[in-house]
Design a protein around this motif. Structure first.
Motif, short mmCIF file in Angstrom:
data_model
loop_
_atom_site.label_atom_id
_atom_site.label_comp_id
_atom_site.label_asym_id
_atom_site.label_seq_id
_atom_site.Cartn_x
_atom_site.Cartn_y
_atom_site.Cartn_z
N MET A 1 0.82 -1.18 0.00
CA MET A 1 0.00 0.00 0.00
C MET A 1 0.87 1.25 0.00
O MET A 1 1.86 1.32 0.71
CB MET A 1 -0.90 -0.01 1.23
CG MET A 1 -1.72 1.23 1.37
SD MET A 1 -2.67 1.21 2.89
CE MET A 1 -4.27 1.43 2.19
N THR A 2 0.51 2.21 -0.79
CA THR A 2 1.23 3.47 -0.85
C THR A 2 0.61 4.42 0.15
O THR A 2 -0.60 4.55 0.22
CB THR A 2 1.14 4.07 -2.27
OG1 THR A 2 1.67 3.13 -3.18
CG2 THR A 2 1.91 5.34 -2.36
N GLY A 3 1.45 5.10 0.91
CA GLY A 3 0.92 6.02 1.91
C GLY A 3 1.94 7.04 2.34
O GLY A 3 3.10 7.03 1.91
N ILE A 4 1.49 7.94 3.18
CA ILE A 4 2.32 9.00 3.73
C ILE A 4 2.12 9.00 5.23
O ILE A 4 1.01 8.84 5.71
CB ILE A 4 1.92 10.37 3.14
CG1 ILE A 4 2.14 10.38 1.63
CG2 ILE A 4 2.69 11.50 3.80
CD1 ILE A 4 1.59 11.61 0.93
N ILE A 5 3.21 9.21 5.97
CA ILE A 5 3.13 9.31 7.43
C ILE A 5 3.52 10.73 7.83
O ILE A 5 4.57 11.23 7.42
CB ILE A 5 4.07 8.31 8.12
CG1 ILE A 5 3.61 6.87 7.85
CG2 ILE A 5 4.14 8.57 9.63
CD1 ILE A 5 4.55 5.82 8.38
N PHE A 6 2.66 11.39 8.59
CA PHE A 6 2.97 12.66 9.23
C PHE A 6 3.12 12.36 10.71
O PHE A 6 2.24 11.76 11.32
CB PHE A 6 1.82 13.67 9.04
CG PHE A 6 1.71 14.20 7.65
CD1 PHE A 6 2.40 15.35 7.27
CD2 PHE A 6 0.92 13.55 6.71
CE1 PHE A 6 2.28 15.84 5.99
CE2 PHE A 6 0.80 14.04 5.42
CZ PHE A 6 1.49 15.19 5.06
N TRP A 7 4.23 12.81 11.31
CA TRP A 7 4.47 12.46 12.71
C TRP A 7 5.01 13.65 13.47
O TRP A 7 6.00 14.27 13.05
CB TRP A 7 5.44 11.28 12.79
CG TRP A 7 5.47 10.62 14.13
CD1 TRP A 7 4.43 10.03 14.78
CD2 TRP A 7 6.61 10.47 14.96
NE1 TRP A 7 4.86 9.52 15.98
CE2 TRP A 7 6.19 9.77 16.12
CE3 TRP A 7 7.94 10.85 14.86
CZ2 TRP A 7 7.04 9.46 17.15
CZ3 TRP A 7 8.79 10.52 15.88
CH2 TRP A 7 8.35 9.83 17.02
N ASN A 8 4.40 13.98 14.60
CA ASN A 8 4.88 15.03 15.48
C ASN A 8 6.02 14.46 16.31
O ASN A 8 5.82 13.50 17.05
CB ASN A 8 3.73 15.49 16.38
CG ASN A 8 4.13 16.62 17.30
OD1 ASN A 8 5.30 16.89 17.50
ND2 ASN A 8 3.15 17.26 17.88
N ILE B 1 5.57 6.08 1.07
CA ILE B 1 6.42 6.71 0.06
C ILE B 1 7.06 7.98 0.60
O ILE B 1 8.04 8.46 0.05
CB ILE B 1 5.65 7.01 -1.24
CG1 ILE B 1 4.48 7.95 -0.98
CG2 ILE B 1 5.20 5.73 -1.91
CD1 ILE B 1 3.85 8.51 -2.23
N ALA B 2 6.49 8.53 1.68
CA ALA B 2 7.04 9.74 2.30
C ALA B 2 6.74 9.74 3.79
O ALA B 2 5.70 9.25 4.22
CB ALA B 2 6.45 10.99 1.66
#
Length: 64
Positions: free
Chosen positions: A1-8, A31-32
């Motif tokens: 699965m292609t996805g993006i993770i945003f993490w504080n 992917i990012a």
């Protein structure tokens, strides 16, 4: 699965936090990965490597 993770990154110096992020990356193959650093002016390449590993390109956009 292609996805993006945003993490504080608050608490990123804790080993458990770094392990959790690395596990997210390993499990989901994004992917990012975007790291939001709220308590620092900057994030070094070495600090980013400790969080997600060296295999990623590294770009920084400092806060204003």
């Amino acid at each position: 699965m292609t996805g993006i993770i945003f993490w504080n990154c608050r608490g990123a110096s804790k080993l458990s936090s770094r392990a959790y992020l690395k596990e997210l990356v390993r499990k989901h193959h994004p992917i990012a990965v975007f790291l939001l650093v709220t308590r620092k002016q900057s994030l070094t390449r070495l600090e980013a490597d400790k969080l997600i590993g060296r295999q990623w390109s590294f770009e920084i956009s400092p806060s204003l």
